[in-house]
Design an enzyme around this catalytic site. Structure first.
Site, PDB file in Angstrom:
ATOM      1  N   LYS A 159      68.708  72.068   7.560  1.00 21.36           N
ATOM      2  CA  LYS A 159      67.972  71.742   6.332  1.00 21.36           C
ATOM      3  C   LYS A 159      67.705  73.001   5.506  1.00 21.36           C
ATOM      4  CE  LYS A 159      65.354  67.768   8.105  1.00 21.36           C
ATOM      5  NZ  LYS A 159      63.986  67.214   8.287  1.00 21.36           N
ATOM      6  N   GLY A 166      65.868  65.145   0.318  1.00 22.01           N
ATOM      7  CA  GLY A 166      67.098  64.941   1.076  1.00 22.01           C
ATOM      8  C   GLY A 166      68.252  65.841   0.669  1.00 22.01           C
ATOM      9  N   LEU A 204      66.875  63.067  14.430  1.00 16.55           N
ATOM     10  CA  LEU A 204      66.361  61.791  14.928  1.00 16.55           C
ATOM     11  C   LEU A 204      67.224  60.682  14.340  1.00 16.55           C
ATOM     12  CD1 LEU A 204      62.507  62.478  14.558  1.00 16.55           C
ATOM     13  CD2 LEU A 204      63.968  62.898  16.544  1.00 16.55           C
ATOM     14  N   HIS A 236      67.110  58.447  -0.814  1.00 16.72           N
ATOM     15  CA  HIS A 236      65.870  59.209  -0.831  1.00 16.72           C
ATOM     16  C   HIS A 236      64.916  58.779  -1.931  1.00 16.72           C
ATOM     17  CE1 HIS A 236      67.493  61.578   2.387  1.00 16.72           C
ATOM     18  NE2 HIS A 236      68.590  61.767   1.683  1.00 16.72           N
ATOM     19  N   ARG A 292      50.454  66.729  -3.767  1.00 14.99           N
ATOM     20  CA  ARG A 292      50.238  66.021  -5.031  1.00 14.99           C
ATOM     21  C   ARG A 292      49.787  64.595  -4.741  1.00 14.99           C
ATOM     22  NH1 ARG A 292      55.889  65.562  -4.017  1.00 14.99           N
ATOM     23  NH2 ARG A 292      56.394  63.370  -3.619  1.00 14.99           N
TER      24      ARG A 292
END
Ligand code: MV4
Length: 449
Positions: A159, A166, A204, A236, A292
């Site tokens: 990532k 995503g 996962l 996403h 937020r």
């Protein structure tokens, strides 16, 4: 310090949502808008309106100098950023505060820490939140990634530290793919975010996306308002959210909620926040924190009775939270359907003139939208034009009411996702609460096949 006039640095339904909370507190509002949004409902309702630029967001809703100037000209004493746009821009928060304007949001340092996914994970781990097994921080090169992947076990996911939504993620199922996937994640991250920092996690396979709403007073007190299940997503983008999650028991909510609230208290977090987890086989794994207010906040409001925007404003004024953890009871069930101006099956955007409009109503039905008959949906922004939020004492009752309410909605002249929601509610898996983050895309693939 009491706020007298809030500049709303956003558009659409969330600008209207903020305006409503402000007016209910006796606070005036300033709408800032692009030339494309001059006829928007929140612009009409606001006490003052300033045009800040042409349609492209970078020239208007992301135009820091124009927004600060508008605040000074209208003597706004606070800025609420809504979601998206400048809401998680730590530099903007600092600039607002440097101008002596109250920032209705978290401390800039916390926005910055959580904006970097590597520092967010390190911070969350130090605060006692359960993490997805993975690298302790950034991964320097493919060789280090390979060693880590052997330890963690395949599949793994690479990532981008500056990622989100995503983007910049690569799943690696076997050792022989690692070097190339690692390299690709890196270069995509560099291209998309100007930052090629990446990290590694155990992948996962079939989790749910469950997020906790939290609130801090910035002085060491924090509460949680339970979780939302946001597993139903496409590319996403969330499609439908519910609270509580069909798979979380009251005991588990209290336990995990306690863990997140304690963590936020310890960091001295201020304002509204969301802690995102992947949930699989009964276990939570922290992935990200959003600093937020979120699109789906109304489902939490429906089951707790707490006005989250009002709390944001109170906290920004330096007041106490109006509720303590012991005052918060979770009652009933709420579901939000995001209604977009798009084809319900191929998702092609459908902006244009709304020739007719009628909002659903009745008991426990809320529509957050700036739509009206004669409104022209501009093509430049997000396609979400309304949120339908329905409450029921039970999940089954909520679904029955939601079907009734979807049937009452009239949005003529453009295509909308209402038919998608109606079809979704008929699905046995949905009715059983039996879905993960992969469910919606698989369902759509089968339907469109
Ligand atoms: C994951 C994952 C599986 N394993 N991390 C996607 C967006 C970003 N917020 C995190 N995402 C994921 N991270 C590990 N270790 C699967 C996803 C993911 C996802 C997460 C939440 C909701 C929808 C999703 C759709 C695809 C992948």
């Amino acid at each position: 310090m009491a706020i007298r006039r809030i500049l709303i640095a956003n558009r659409g339904e969330i600008a209207l949502r903020i305006h409503r909370a402000a007016h209910e507190m006796g606070i005036e509002t300033v709408a800032v808008h692009s030339t494309a949004d001059a006829e928007a409902m929140h612009v009409r309702l606001a006490d003052h309106a300033v045009c800040i630029g042409p349609p492209p967001a970078r020239d208007s809703y992301l135009n820091v100098a124009a927004i600060i100037s508008a605040a000074e000209i209208t003597q706004a004493d606070a800025i609420h950023p809504g979601y998206g746009f400048l809401s998680e821009n730590a530099r903007f928060a600092e600039i607002v505060e440097a101008h002596g304007i109250t920032w209705i949001g978290p401390k800039p340092e916390h926005i910055r820490t959580m904006g970097d996914k590597v520092s967010a994970k390190t911070t969350a781990g130090a605060l006692g939140l359960p993490l997805v097994p993975g690298s302790a921080g950034a991964v320097a090169d493919a060789a280090q990634a390979a060693r880590l992947a052997e330890e963690i076990g395949y599949p793994v996911i690479v990532k981008a530290a500056s990622g989100g939504g995503g983007r910049g993620m690569k799943v690696v199922t076997a050792p022989d793919e690692l070097a190339s996937q690692f390299g690709q994640a890196r270069s995509e991250a560099r291209a998309a975010f100007g930052d090629d920092t990446v990290y590694l996690e155990k992948y996962l396979g079939n989790p749910r996306h469950i997020e906790f709403q939290i609130f801090g007073d910035g002085r060491g007190k924090a509460i949680h308002l339970g979780e939302r299940d946001c597993s139903l997503q496409r590319r996403h983008q969330k499609v439908l959210e519910e609270a509580p999650s069909p798979v979380i028991s009251a005991d588990e909510r209290a336990r995990m909620g306690g863990v997140v609230a304690q963590a936020m208290a310890q960091m001295g977090y201020r304002g509204a926040g969301t802690i995102e987890f992947l949930w699989e086989a009964g276990k939570f794994y922290f992935i990200e924190m959003n600093t937020r207010l979120q699109v789906e906040h109304p489902v939490t409001e429906a089951i707790t009775g707490v006005d989250l925007v009002r709390e944001q404003i109170r906290i920004a004024e330096g007041r106490e939270l109006s509720v303590a953890q012991a005052d918060i009871a979770f009652a009933g069930h709420a579901i939000e359907c995001r209604i977009n101006a798009e084809n319900p099956w191929n998702f092609t955007p459908s902006p244009g003139l709304v020739s007719g409009y009628h909002a659903a109503g009745g008991m426990h039905v809320r529509v957050d939208s700036g739509l009206y008959a004669g409104y022209r949906i501009p093509p430049y922004y997000d396609s979400m034009i309304a949120k339908l939020i329905v409450y029921g004492r039970t999940r089954e009752g909520c679904i029955m009411r939601l079907k009734r309410a979807l049937g009452e909605m009239v949005i003529a002249g453009v295509e909308t996702s209402i038919a998608l929601h109606q079809a979704l509610l008929e699905e046995e898996d949905f009715r059983d609460g039996n879905y993960s983050i992969k469910w919606l895309e698989e369902w759509l693939r089968e339907r469109n096949a």
